[in-house]
Design a protein around this motif. Structure first.
Motif, mmCIF file in Angstrom:
data_model
loop_
_atom_site.group_PDB
_atom_site.id
_atom_site.type_symbol
_atom_site.label_atom_id
_atom_site.label_comp_id
_atom_site.label_asym_id
_atom_site.label_seq_id
_atom_site.Cartn_x
_atom_site.Cartn_y
_atom_site.Cartn_z
ATOM 1 N N ASN A 1 0.685 -1.177 -0.210
ATOM 2 C CA ASN A 1 -0.158 0.173 0.068
ATOM 3 C C ASN A 1 0.844 1.085 0.212
ATOM 4 O OD1 ASN A 1 -2.509 -1.484 0.093
ATOM 5 N ND2 ASN A 1 -2.115 -1.663 2.432
ATOM 6 N N MET A 2 2.150 1.238 -0.751
ATOM 7 C CA MET A 2 2.805 2.416 -0.597
ATOM 8 C C MET A 2 2.105 3.153 -2.033
ATOM 9 S SD MET A 2 6.776 1.014 -0.320
ATOM 10 C CE MET A 2 6.612 -0.100 -1.431
ATOM 11 N N ASP A 3 2.088 4.467 -1.955
ATOM 12 C CA ASP A 3 1.248 5.258 -2.841
ATOM 13 C C ASP A 3 1.817 6.665 -2.709
ATOM 14 O OD1 ASP A 3 0.073 6.589 -0.713
ATOM 15 O OD2 ASP A 3 -1.833 5.417 -0.777
ATOM 16 N N ALA A 4 1.295 7.477 -3.388
ATOM 17 C CA ALA A 4 1.637 9.165 -3.821
ATOM 18 C C ALA A 4 1.433 10.009 -2.346
ATOM 19 C CB ALA A 4 1.225 9.691 -4.810
ATOM 20 N N THR A 5 1.115 9.412 -1.361
ATOM 21 C CA THR A 5 0.871 10.070 -0.079
ATOM 22 C C THR A 5 2.235 10.690 0.390
ATOM 23 O OG1 THR A 5 -1.246 8.738 0.319
ATOM 24 C CG2 THR A 5 -0.353 10.065 2.263
ATOM 25 N N TYR A 6 3.398 9.690 0.353
ATOM 26 C CA TYR A 6 4.437 10.053 0.967
ATOM 27 C C TYR A 6 5.311 10.245 -0.203
ATOM 28 C CZ TYR A 6 1.935 8.787 4.971
ATOM 29 O OH TYR A 6 0.999 8.917 6.018
ATOM 30 N N VAL A 7 6.318 10.992 -0.056
ATOM 31 C CA VAL A 7 7.662 11.314 -1.133
ATOM 32 C C VAL A 7 8.534 10.295 -1.000
ATOM 33 C CG1 VAL A 7 7.174 13.842 -1.319
ATOM 34 C CG2 VAL A 7 8.757 12.862 0.198
ATOM 35 N N ALA A 8 8.568 9.532 0.134
ATOM 36 C CA ALA A 8 9.469 8.422 0.298
ATOM 37 C C ALA A 8 9.156 7.603 1.651
ATOM 38 C CB ALA A 8 10.914 9.252 0.641
ATOM 39 N N TYR A 9 9.734 6.318 1.514
ATOM 40 C CA TYR A 9 9.084 5.397 2.544
ATOM 41 C C TYR A 9 10.567 5.124 3.328
ATOM 42 C CZ TYR A 9 4.631 5.432 0.961
ATOM 43 O OH TYR A 9 3.410 5.701 0.706
ATOM 44 N N GLU A 10 10.564 4.931 4.588
ATOM 45 C CA GLU A 10 11.828 4.526 5.271
ATOM 46 C C GLU A 10 11.361 3.340 6.047
ATOM 47 O OE1 GLU A 10 14.552 8.450 6.611
ATOM 48 O OE2 GLU A 10 13.578 7.289 8.131
ATOM 49 N N PHE A 11 12.352 2.234 6.105
ATOM 50 C CA PHE A 11 12.239 1.086 7.066
ATOM 51 C C PHE A 11 13.213 1.001 7.796
ATOM 52 C CE2 PHE A 11 10.158 0.642 2.894
ATOM 53 C CZ PHE A 11 8.867 0.474 3.122
ATOM 54 N N HIS A 12 13.180 0.888 9.054
ATOM 55 C CA HIS A 12 14.059 0.709 10.175
ATOM 56 C C HIS A 12 14.255 -0.805 10.599
ATOM 57 C CE1 HIS A 12 14.484 5.374 11.311
ATOM 58 N NE2 HIS A 12 13.832 5.064 10.025
ATOM 59 N N LEU B 1 13.134 4.060 0.367
ATOM 60 C CA LEU B 1 12.714 3.985 -1.176
ATOM 61 C C LEU B 1 12.099 5.513 -1.430
ATOM 62 C CD1 LEU B 1 12.185 2.365 -3.720
ATOM 63 C CD2 LEU B 1 9.929 1.388 -2.576
ATOM 64 N N TYR B 2 12.601 5.806 -2.262
ATOM 65 C CA TYR B 2 12.075 7.400 -2.740
ATOM 66 C C TYR B 2 10.926 7.077 -3.912
ATOM 67 C CZ TYR B 2 16.251 8.541 -0.457
ATOM 68 O OH TYR B 2 17.482 8.947 0.545
ATOM 69 N N ASP B 3 10.008 8.020 -3.743
ATOM 70 C CA ASP B 3 8.861 8.215 -4.455
ATOM 71 C C ASP B 3 8.485 7.049 -5.414
ATOM 72 O OD1 ASP B 3 6.907 9.707 -5.799
ATOM 73 O OD2 ASP B 3 8.615 11.048 -7.047
ATOM 74 N N PRO B 4 8.256 5.858 -4.689
ATOM 75 C CA PRO B 4 7.687 4.456 -5.355
ATOM 76 C C PRO B 4 6.514 4.734 -6.268
ATOM 77 C CG PRO B 4 7.175 4.478 -3.103
ATOM 78 C CD PRO B 4 8.106 5.871 -3.381
#
Length: 201
Positions: free
Chosen positions: A33-44, A127-130
């Motif tokens: 469910n990665m979408d354009a809501t966020y400009v990047a996603y971080e996973f720790h 992950l940037y701008d998926p």
């Protein structure tokens, strides 16, 4: 407190906690469910511990509508290391961990982590701008591990993902060890939201 001119602006951007998954002998951890809501996603990665000795953590993604976790990547990998006894320090490019476009393999993010009780990995993957449907999707990762040979390794991996159809957004990512299950540890997912400044009313 009084202000001259315009009132202070309220920051509506930032890092947003989205999801957390904890492994317990788990084959893999998948986030979607990665979408354009966020400009990047971080996973720790927090104390990720393998069942199998000398296992390295990997990732792959799916473009929307795909299920095989076999997207095209072009990647680069280098590491630094130091033994517990202070010997054999090194900084090295590791060409064998690279991918060229078309390899479609799981991408290594670290080296051969030990499975001793005190051995694990920690790090951050971005992950940037998926959801972009015009350009390749970039990623960058930094992972610190307790190697099976009693070495601290600081690994850097980066690259770009090129879906077969560039107009397909990437909406799913999977993390797993190249051999064996994830014995324990947690992966936390965060969304990086673009700054949206509005005047405080």
């Amino acid at each position: 407190m009084s202000y001259l001119g315009k009132q202070p602006r309220k920051n509506r951007g930032g890092v947003i906690a989205l999801k957390s998954q904890t492994a317990d002998g788990t084959a893999s951890l998948t986030f979607n469910n990665m979408d354009a809501t966020y400009v990047a996603y971080e996973f720790h990665f927090i104390n990720i511990h393998p069942v199998t000795d000398q296992a390295y953590l990997t990732f792959q993604v799916n473009a929307e509508g795909n299920t095989a976790f076999a997207e095209n990547m072009t990647t680069t990998f280098f590491r630094t290391k130091n033994h517990e006894n202070g010997s054999d320090q090194e900084i090295a490019y590791v060409a064998s961990y690279d991918q060229a476009d078309g390899d479609d393999a799981e991408q290594a993010l670290c080296n051969e982590t030990g499975n001793g009780n005190d051995e694990s990995i920690n790090g951050v993957f971005t992950l940037y701008d998926p959801a972009n449907t015009t350009v390749v999707r970039h990623f960058a990762s930094r992972v610190i591990e307790y190697h099976a040979s009693d070495i601290v390794m600081d690994s850097f991996c980066a690259g770009y993902i090129t879906p077969v159809d560039i107009t397909d957004p990437i909406d799913e990512i999977r993390f797993k060890f190249h051999s064996g299950n994830i014995d324990s540890g947690t992966i936390k997912m965060y969304g990086i939201k673009a700054l949206d400044t509005t005047e405080v009313s």
